[in-house]
Design a protein around this motif. Structure first.
Motif, PDB file in Angstrom:
ATOM      1  N   LEU A 106       0.835  -1.204   0.000  1.00 53.33           N
ATOM      2  CA  LEU A 106       0.000   0.000   0.000  1.00 53.33           C
ATOM      3  C   LEU A 106       0.869   1.253   0.000  1.00 53.33           C
ATOM      4  CD1 LEU A 106      -2.825   1.247   0.151  1.00 53.33           C
ATOM      5  CD2 LEU A 106      -2.687   1.085   2.653  1.00 53.33           C
ATOM      6  N   ASP A 107       1.953   1.244   0.784  1.00 52.71           N
ATOM      7  CA  ASP A 107       2.860   2.384   0.823  1.00 52.71           C
ATOM      8  C   ASP A 107       3.559   2.586  -0.522  1.00 52.71           C
ATOM      9  OD1 ASP A 107       2.237   3.008   3.423  1.00 52.71           O
ATOM     10  OD2 ASP A 107       3.892   1.861   4.290  1.00 52.71           O
ATOM     11  N   ALA A 108       3.894   1.483  -1.197  1.00 56.53           N
ATOM     12  CA  ALA A 108       4.508   1.587  -2.519  1.00 56.53           C
ATOM     13  C   ALA A 108       3.535   2.230  -3.508  1.00 56.53           C
ATOM     14  CB  ALA A 108       4.928   0.205  -3.017  1.00 56.53           C
ATOM     15  N   ARG A 109       2.257   1.863  -3.362  1.00 54.46           N
ATOM     16  CA  ARG A 109       1.237   2.462  -4.232  1.00 54.46           C
ATOM     17  C   ARG A 109       1.071   3.954  -3.921  1.00 54.46           C
ATOM     18  NH1 ARG A 109      -5.026   0.335  -5.021  1.00 54.46           N
ATOM     19  NH2 ARG A 109      -5.672   2.029  -6.413  1.00 54.46           N
ATOM     20  N   LYS A 110       1.058   4.294  -2.615  1.00 54.77           N
ATOM     21  CA  LYS A 110       0.962   5.703  -2.214  1.00 54.77           C
ATOM     22  C   LYS A 110       2.123   6.507  -2.798  1.00 54.77           C
ATOM     23  CE  LYS A 110      -1.320   5.055   2.292  1.00 54.77           C
ATOM     24  NZ  LYS A 110      -1.089   5.125   3.761  1.00 54.77           N
ATOM     25  N   GLN A 111       3.322   5.921  -2.728  1.00 56.37           N
ATOM     26  CA  GLN A 111       4.506   6.605  -3.246  1.00 56.37           C
ATOM     27  C   GLN A 111       4.368   6.848  -4.744  1.00 56.37           C
ATOM     28  OE1 GLN A 111       8.515   5.834  -1.576  1.00 56.37           O
ATOM     29  NE2 GLN A 111       9.012   4.985  -3.581  1.00 56.37           N
ATOM     30  N   ARG A 112       3.828   5.850  -5.449  1.00 57.83           N
ATOM     31  CA  ARG A 112       3.603   5.993  -6.895  1.00 57.83           C
ATOM     32  C   ARG A 112       2.634   7.144  -7.183  1.00 57.83           C
ATOM     33  NH1 ARG A 112      -0.419   2.628  -9.795  1.00 57.83           N
ATOM     34  NH2 ARG A 112      -0.133   1.106  -8.110  1.00 57.83           N
ATOM     35  N   GLU A 113       1.554   7.214  -6.389  1.00 63.66           N
ATOM     36  CA  GLU A 113       0.542   8.249  -6.605  1.00 63.66           C
ATOM     37  C   GLU A 113       1.069   9.632  -6.234  1.00 63.66           C
ATOM     38  OE1 GLU A 113      -2.656   6.726  -4.274  1.00 63.66           O
ATOM     39  OE2 GLU A 113      -3.320   5.317  -5.834  1.00 63.66           O
ATOM     40  N   ARG A 116      11.912   5.905   4.234  1.00 60.86           N
ATOM     41  CA  ARG A 116      10.830   6.877   4.127  1.00 60.86           C
ATOM     42  C   ARG A 116       9.565   6.412   4.834  1.00 60.86           C
ATOM     43  NH1 ARG A 116       8.161   9.620  -1.344  1.00 60.86           N
ATOM     44  NH2 ARG A 116       6.528  10.759  -0.228  1.00 60.86           N
ATOM     45  N   TRP A 117       9.259   5.114   4.719  1.00 60.86           N
ATOM     46  CA  TRP A 117       7.993   4.607   5.248  1.00 60.86           C
ATOM     47  C   TRP A 117       8.152   3.883   6.582  1.00 60.86           C
ATOM     48  CZ3 TRP A 117       3.724   6.430   2.963  1.00 60.86           C
ATOM     49  CH2 TRP A 117       3.851   6.949   1.664  1.00 60.86           C
ATOM     50  N   GLY A 118       9.356   3.929   7.152  1.00 57.97           N
ATOM     51  CA  GLY A 118       9.559   3.438   8.509  1.00 57.97           C
ATOM     52  C   GLY A 118       9.696   1.940   8.684  1.00 57.97           C
ATOM     53  N   TYR A 119      10.310   1.252   7.727  1.00 57.24           N
ATOM     54  CA  TYR A 119      10.527  -0.194   7.860  1.00 57.24           C
ATOM     55  C   TYR A 119      11.968  -0.435   8.309  1.00 57.24           C
ATOM     56  CZ  TYR A 119       6.123  -0.504   5.377  1.00 57.24           C
ATOM     57  OH  TYR A 119       4.796  -0.380   5.015  1.00 57.24           O
ATOM     58  N   GLU A 120      12.142  -0.766   9.564  1.00 50.42           N
ATOM     59  CA  GLU A 120      13.476  -0.930  10.135  1.00 50.42           C
ATOM     60  C   GLU A 120      13.996  -2.358   9.951  1.00 50.42           C
ATOM     61  OE1 GLU A 120      13.449   0.289  14.185  1.00 50.42           O
ATOM     62  OE2 GLU A 120      12.903   2.365  13.735  1.00 50.42           O
ATOM     63  N   ASP A 121      15.313  -2.449   9.777  1.00 50.35           N
ATOM     64  CA  ASP A 121      15.998  -3.753   9.650  1.00 50.35           C
ATOM     65  C   ASP A 121      15.433  -4.607   8.522  1.00 50.35           C
ATOM     66  OD1 ASP A 121      17.666  -3.178  11.832  1.00 50.35           O
ATOM     67  OD2 ASP A 121      16.157  -3.911  13.243  1.00 50.35           O
ATOM     68  N   VAL A 122      14.990  -3.969   7.450  1.00 56.64           N
ATOM     69  CA  VAL A 122      14.457  -4.709   6.303  1.00 56.64           C
ATOM     70  C   VAL A 122      15.425  -4.567   5.130  1.00 56.64           C
ATOM     71  CG1 VAL A 122      12.596  -4.862   4.596  1.00 56.64           C
ATOM     72  CG2 VAL A 122      12.050  -4.450   7.001  1.00 56.64           C
ATOM     73  N   THR A 123      15.846  -5.700   4.575  1.00 59.52           N
ATOM     74  CA  THR A 123      16.674  -5.719   3.371  1.00 59.52           C
ATOM     75  C   THR A 123      15.934  -6.512   2.307  1.00 59.52           C
ATOM     76  OG1 THR A 123      17.808  -7.790   3.963  1.00 59.52           O
ATOM     77  CG2 THR A 123      18.756  -5.723   4.802  1.00 59.52           C
TER      78      THR A 123
END
Length: 373
Positions: free
Chosen positions: A193-200, A298-305
């Motif tokens: 959903l955040d990826a879609r928001k970023q696209r929009e 940007r969207w607050g996902y910590e420790d994610v690779t």
């Protein structure tokens, strides 16, 4: 009769590939069909030729890295496939080595020198700040470069003694503990959903690379670099199958299997295919590492690779009760690897094992009967 040129020169052959012609009627393929790329490759060839002509018996570490870069990193097998597919990543490592080891001969690299390199990388004095996992990979690359100089460097006259190989492997930092960060379904939905928001927000009229990557990773569990290099020709809509094995690339222990297209992924692939701008699913084979990190920050996902997505895919399939053999086949891992790392997430499998019997278990009354009888 035309006089043979004494200096090396470029010539494009009938197969479209550019070759270097030099003394004695010899020629070497540059593996390029584009004139501009051929000129760049020719420059590297000339540079290496000059290095080889002046190479001493006690070479500089920078000379070893340049020979390794030209012959191994940018070299090819007999069938035309490259030795190294992710060349950009190795180029960065070699860049760090060239900066730190400038003017240092191979026999001068001891434990203290390697410790200093590791400290420089941790502090960001050479390149950006790096953790133990990155430093471990870089020292492994330097060791590989020295071993290439011992066993494979051409001409054979420039090969060096094995006794000169510095103790890079001995001085590697310990492997960092595995991160057990898992993205479960709720967070997965939020990321999409955040990826879609970023696209929009950016007013993009098509699926961006980050969104394509997330969908493919969440639905297939494929390795990040394999997704980045996936061509449309290996996505079969009719058979609903994705072949992740790069064409022409020798199979390694990191197997890249054929994976069915899920119901959720199919409409995304159809949209992406309708919007395609190149032969690649991700538009190009460029690394997504920086863009992915920026998205997570940007969207607050910590420790994610990128690897977290693969780990999460496997974790959720195991927890959902999918047989471990099927999970291993889907992600291209050995069954033993899945057992070693994920069996604890599926305790019901162990319960089935301890409860399995050839006959019905005896009750207390049965034992009493046996004793009395």
């Amino acid at each position: 009769m035309a006089k043979r040129q004494s200096q090396p020169w470029l010539k494009q052959h009938g197969n479209g590939i550019w070759y270097v012609h030099h003394s004695g009627g010899k020629r070497e393929s540059l593996g390029e069909t584009d004139a501009k790329e051929a000129e760049i490759a020719f420059g590297r060839w000339l540079s290496l030729k000059n290095q080889i002509e002046t190479l001493e018996s006690m070479p500089l570490m920078t000379e070893i890295l340049k020979v390794y870069q030209d012959q191994r990193v940018y070299g090819e097998r007999e069938d035309g496939t490259p030795f190294v597919f992710d060349r950009n990543r190795v180029d960065v490592i070699i860049k760090h080595g060239l900066e730190f080891f400038r003017g240092v001969r191979v026999n001068e690299i001891d434990n203290a020198c390697i410790k200093k390199y590791s400290a420089s990388r941790r502090a960001g004095k050479v390149g950006k700040k790096a953790g133990p996992g990155t430093i471990r990979k870089e020292l492994g690359c330097f060791s590989a470069a020295c071993n290439w100089m011992v066993k494979n460097a051409e001409p054979t006259s420039i090969r060096m003694s094995p006794s000169l190989v510095p103790p890079f492997n001995v001085m590697k930092p310990a492997s960092p503990p595995a991160k057990d960060r898992v993205i479960y379904e709720d967070e997965m939905d939020k990321m999409l959903l955040d990826a879609r928001k970023q696209r929009e927000l950016r007013k993009l009229g098509r699926l961006p690379r980050i969104e394509r990557f997330l969908w493919m990773a969440f639905e297939t569990g494929a390795r990040g670099r394999v997704i980045e290099q996936l061509p449309w020709s290996q996505i079969n809509f009719e058979q609903r199958m994705i072949d992740f094995q790069p064409k022409g690339r020798a199979k390694t222990k990191k197997r890249n299997p054929k994976v069915p297209i899920s119901n959720a992924l199919m409409p995304i692939l159809e949209q992406a295919y309708a919007e395609r701008r190149s032969d690649w699913y991700m538009d190009s084979k460029a690394s997504l590492r920086s863009a992915f990190q920026s998205f997570c920050d940007r969207w607050g996902y910590e420790d994610v690779t990128k690897h977290t997505l693969r780990h999460s895919f496997i974790t959720q399939k195991v927890m959902a009760g999918v047989p471990l053999t099927e999970v291993a086949a889907t992600v291209g891992d050995h069954v033993q690897t899945i057992i070693d790392n994920y069996l604890h997430l599926a305790p019901e499998h162990l319960m089935d094992a301890v409860n399995a019997r050839l006959s019905e278990p005896k009750r207390d009354s049965d034992f009493v009967t046996d004793l009395v009888g």
